[in-house]
Design an enzyme around this catalytic site. Structure first.
Site, short mmCIF file in Angstrom:
data_model
loop_
_atom_site.label_atom_id
_atom_site.label_comp_id
_atom_site.label_asym_id
_atom_site.label_seq_id
_atom_site.Cartn_x
_atom_site.Cartn_y
_atom_site.Cartn_z
N LYS A 1 -7.97 1.68 -3.18
CA LYS A 1 -7.71 1.19 -1.81
C LYS A 1 -7.86 2.31 -0.78
O LYS A 1 -8.50 2.13 0.26
CB LYS A 1 -6.30 0.59 -1.75
CG LYS A 1 -5.73 0.47 -0.36
CD LYS A 1 -5.44 -0.92 0.07
CE LYS A 1 -5.17 -0.93 1.57
NZ LYS A 1 -4.97 -2.19 2.14
N THR B 1 0.87 -1.18 0.00
CA THR B 1 0.00 0.00 0.00
C THR B 1 0.91 1.23 0.00
O THR B 1 1.68 1.42 0.94
CB THR B 1 -0.90 0.03 1.26
OG1 THR B 1 -1.65 -1.17 1.30
CG2 THR B 1 -1.82 1.23 1.24
N LYS C 1 -2.09 4.86 8.66
CA LYS C 1 -1.29 4.95 7.42
C LYS C 1 -2.20 5.19 6.22
O LYS C 1 -1.97 6.10 5.42
CB LYS C 1 -0.49 3.64 7.23
CG LYS C 1 0.21 3.59 5.89
CD LYS C 1 0.83 2.24 5.56
CE LYS C 1 1.32 2.24 4.11
NZ LYS C 1 1.94 0.99 3.70
P1 NAD Z 1 5.79 -5.70 7.50
O1 NAD Z 1 6.49 -4.54 8.13
O2 NAD Z 1 5.49 -6.90 8.32
O3 NAD Z 1 6.62 -6.18 6.20
C1 NAD Z 1 7.38 -5.36 5.38
C2 NAD Z 1 8.70 -6.06 5.12
O4 NAD Z 1 9.49 -5.30 4.22
C3 NAD Z 1 9.54 -6.23 6.40
O5 NAD Z 1 9.85 -7.61 6.61
C4 NAD Z 1 10.79 -5.39 6.14
O6 NAD Z 1 11.96 -5.94 6.72
C5 NAD Z 1 10.84 -5.43 4.62
N1 NAD Z 1 11.62 -4.35 4.02
C6 NAD Z 1 11.68 -3.04 4.40
N2 NAD Z 1 12.51 -2.36 3.57
C7 NAD Z 1 12.96 -3.26 2.66
C8 NAD Z 1 13.84 -3.16 1.56
N3 NAD Z 1 14.43 -2.01 1.22
N4 NAD Z 1 14.11 -4.29 0.85
C9 NAD Z 1 13.53 -5.47 1.18
N5 NAD Z 1 12.69 -5.63 2.23
C10 NAD Z 1 12.42 -4.53 2.95
O7 NAD Z 1 4.45 -5.10 6.87
P2 NAD Z 1 3.18 -5.92 6.34
O8 NAD Z 1 2.13 -5.93 7.39
O9 NAD Z 1 3.63 -7.18 5.72
O10 NAD Z 1 2.65 -4.90 5.22
C11 NAD Z 1 3.26 -4.85 3.94
C12 NAD Z 1 2.43 -3.93 3.07
O11 NAD Z 1 1.10 -4.45 2.98
C13 NAD Z 1 2.30 -2.50 3.61
O12 NAD Z 1 2.36 -1.60 2.53
C14 NAD Z 1 0.95 -2.51 4.29
O13 NAD Z 1 0.36 -1.23 4.34
C15 NAD Z 1 0.16 -3.44 3.39
N6 NAD Z 1 -0.99 -4.11 4.02
C16 NAD Z 1 -0.85 -4.69 5.24
C17 NAD Z 1 -1.96 -5.33 5.82
C18 NAD Z 1 -1.83 -6.01 7.17
O14 NAD Z 1 -2.88 -6.39 7.73
N7 NAD Z 1 -0.63 -6.21 7.71
C19 NAD Z 1 -3.18 -5.34 5.15
C20 NAD Z 1 -3.28 -4.77 3.89
C21 NAD Z 1 -2.16 -4.15 3.33
#
Ligand code: NAD
Length: 295
Positions: A168, A93, A243
């Site tokens: 979204k 997102t 966010k």
């Molecule tokens: P998260 O923080 O658990 O995962 C993100 C991952 O990206 C982490 O493991 C981090 O180490 C990695 N990362 C950061 N910088 C990086 C880089 N430069 N190179 C490689 N890896 C890198 O977050 P999440 O909950 O998995 O969410 C991921 C996305 O999905 C976000 O954009 C969030 O808004 C969206 N989202 C999350 C949910 C939810 O319920 N968690 C629901 C819908 C959408």
């Protein structure tokens, strides 16, 4: 079976990548966190030392990253090394402007791209039932379909580049406002001596009915199972709602469209998170609303 690269193996990305492995694909994975990479290795993901290593062998590259700034930094590294004609699928997102930049950079390098944020959260990621909101050219959306079928349940095409992100944030801005409205209605009903069940029976079948009541009722023991029945453990954490509601305000500013309810909802979520716990489910805002005095 295709070779798929996956960058960002966090709470959402790892279960999505695992579903691709289970479907028989070779998945190359990268994350900046060593602990996350260990978990990925155990799940039979072929872990890579860099984003570049992940992208250079992959016909399809999926990203699931925290925000637009990180997405564009990763794209700067991987676009020059991606195989000719590869398809980039960004499921993170991010703000609409970053999504558009992602598409134009991919297009300039001769790569296909779609922006493809998801709804349904961690449970949907594990179950492979995510809903995708998709922006991009039709041929790229078609190419992505078989892969998205594995990691999700529903695909909604929203328009050209950036349209998935736009849809979204509009949806989640609406959700932010309806959940506050539902919380207020139950809080007032309680003060007026109404049983929450009676109010639910009316609102869930009347003109006030909406997803925030019918599917995700924020009152314990009322309506279907929801985080209210589990001490407001997420679900969808307030920090994530903040966010998304913030991204909606960035888009409102950029487009010149006033969104007074969306603006106010964001302020209220920030106050709630500051005074309780941003890791609580967003529907927990009802507990904070209930203790507000009219003043
Ligand atoms: P998260 O923080 O658990 O995962 C993100 C991952 O990206 C982490 O493991 C981090 O180490 C990695 N990362 C950061 N910088 C990086 C880089 N430069 N190179 C490689 N890896 C890198 O977050 P999440 O909950 O998995 O969410 C991921 C996305 O999905 C976000 O954009 C969030 O808004 C969206 N989202 C999350 C949910 C939810 O319920 N968690 C629901 C819908 C959408």
């Amino acid at each position: 079976m295709a070779t798929i690269g996956f960058i960002g193996l966090g709470n959402m990305g790892l279960p999505m990548a695992i579903n691709l492995v289970k479907a028989g694909h070779d998945v190359l994975g990268y994350d900046t966190s060593p602990e996350v990479l260990e978990d990925a290795k155990e799940a039979r993901i072929i872990t890579c030392a860099t984003a570049v290593d992940t992208a250079s062998e992959a016909e399809t590259l999926i990203t699931m990253l925290p925000n637009g700034e990180i997405l564009l930094a990763v794209m700067e590294e991987v676009i020059p090394v991606a195989p000719k004609g590869a398809l980039l699928i960004d499921c993170s997102t991010v703000d609409v402007e970053s999504a558009k930049t992602f598409h134009s950079q991919a297009g300039s390098a001769g790569l296909g791209s779609i922006d493809c944020p998801v709804s349904d959260g961690i449970t949907g990621a594990a179950a492979g039932t995510l809903t995708f909101m998709i922006g991009g050219a039709e041929d790229n959306c078609k190419r992505a379909e078989p892969i998205l079928d594995i990691i999700g349940g529903r695909q909604v095409r929203c328009g050209g580049g950036g349209a998935g992100q736009a849809a979204k944030i509009c949806n989640n801005m609406l959700l932010a406002t309806t959940m506050i409205g539902v919380g207020e209605a139950f809080a007032l009903g309680k003060k007026l001596g109404l049983e929450p069940q009676a109010l639910y029976d009316v609102m869930s079948t009347s003109s006030g009915s909406c997803w925030s009541i019918n599917t995700y009722c924020p009152v314990e023991g009322v309506g279907p199972q929801s985080p209210a029945d589990n001490d407001f453990k997420p679900g969808f954490a307030s920090s994530l709602m903040i966010k998304d509601a913030s991204l909606a305000q960035v888009a409102a500013d950029a487009s010149g469209q006033a969104t007074p309810m969306g603006y106010r909802a964001l302020e209220l979520y920030k106050e709630f998170a500051a005074q309780s716990d941003e890791d609580l489910d967003f529907s927990g805002i009802i507990t904070w609303l209930e203790q507000l005095d009219r003043g």
